[in-house]
Scaffold this active site. Structure first.
Site, short mmCIF file in Angstrom:
data_model
loop_
_atom_site.label_atom_id
_atom_site.label_comp_id
_atom_site.label_asym_id
_atom_site.label_seq_id
_atom_site.Cartn_x
_atom_site.Cartn_y
_atom_site.Cartn_z
N LYS A 112 0.83 -1.21 0.00
CA LYS A 112 0.00 0.00 0.00
C LYS A 112 0.86 1.25 0.00
O LYS A 112 0.65 2.18 -0.79
CB LYS A 112 -0.92 0.01 1.22
N ASP B 2 -6.49 1.27 1.08
CA ASP B 2 -6.48 1.51 2.52
C ASP B 2 -7.83 1.09 3.10
O ASP B 2 -8.65 0.48 2.42
CB ASP B 2 -6.15 2.98 2.82
#
Length: 259
Positions: free
Chosen positions: A151, A169
């Protein structure tokens, strides 16, 4: 006359599937048509023509640090801690010169700050030792930095280097499932599906549009459907309104403002 022997269902299956090869999983099909997907992101593009990430940074290095620090913390909380830190340490070498103990002092208001300070020093050391103090541009290289996962790498690739990626997220994971845009159990699964359904010409900003939509409109506790510009298209079972909010450009983002 002997009657023919019936083949067992197992024998029939083996014949139709020689070698017992695994059947391919069915291809993912979005709950939305191509026209609906195009319209969703067209509206997001009008609402926020130039969406921005809300972590304060001054260069790729400070962005890597800020994103790594944001795990299990709010952007506003990270910004509050890093403003002073980045004034004195905006390069890997300056961060190393500062040292782990002083880094801890700057970020002690952030959750897990001790481990995060250790990672900041370790990733700074790797950047100096392996990459000449420069932040690498590929995901494969970025994820070798301590404290940097997929991420974080995706965020850095997008925000620092303009490479279209989807960083999943908590907001994106939630709304991708809630509105049935790209349902999946893991961030990687959702990322893979989003890359398949988002129209390519909207991909560069899609990451931020979805995060901001999840943060300010399709909220975790109660989605504010009356403020949603895609309320008429949305296929969420939780939807409380079918009338889309007026499609107007929102005021410029206040980076660093309290959430």
């Amino acid at each position: 006359m002997t009657s023919p022997i019936k083949k067992s269902s197992t024998q029939t299956l083996k014949k139709s599937n020689p070698g017992g090869a695994k059947r391919k999983a069915p291809a993912f099909r979005s709950a939305y048509s191509r026209a609906e997907l195009e319209e969703i992101f067209r509206r997001f593009s009008i609402q926020r023509p130039e969406p921005k990430g809300e972590l304060e940074h001054v260069n790729p290095f400070t962005l890597v640090v800020a994103v790594a620090l944001s795990a299990q913390a709010t952007d506003a909380g990270v910004n509050k801690a890093t403003r002073a830190l980045f004034k004195v340490a905006d390069t890997p070498q300056k961060m190393l010169d500062l040292g782990e103990e002083k880094v801890r002092d700057y970020i002690k208001t952030i959750g897990l700050y001790r481990n995060k300070a250790k990672n900041v020093i370790a990733l700074s050391q790797r950047l100096v030792d392996v990459y000449g103090g420069e932040v690498p541009k590929t995901r494969e290289e970025l994820v070798t930095l301590p404290g940097v996962g997929r991420k974080t790498a995706n965020v850095v690739m997008s925000m620092a280097f303009g490479i279209p990626t989807i960083a999943v997220d908590t907001h994106i994971l939630r709304i991708a499932n809630r509105i049935r845009l790209a349902p999946g159990k893991t961030p990687d699964e959702v990322e893979d599906k989003l890359l398949k359904v988002i129209p390519e010409h909207y991909l560069y900003h899609a990451h931020h549009w979805l995060i901001l939509h999840g943060r300010y409109c399709c909220k975790a506790r109660r989605p504010e459907c009356e403020r949603c510009v895609i309320a008429d298209i949305c296929k969420s079972a939780e939807k409380t309104c079918d009338v889309p909010a007026p499609l107007v450009e929102l005021p410029p983002q206040m980076i660093g403002a309290v959430e």
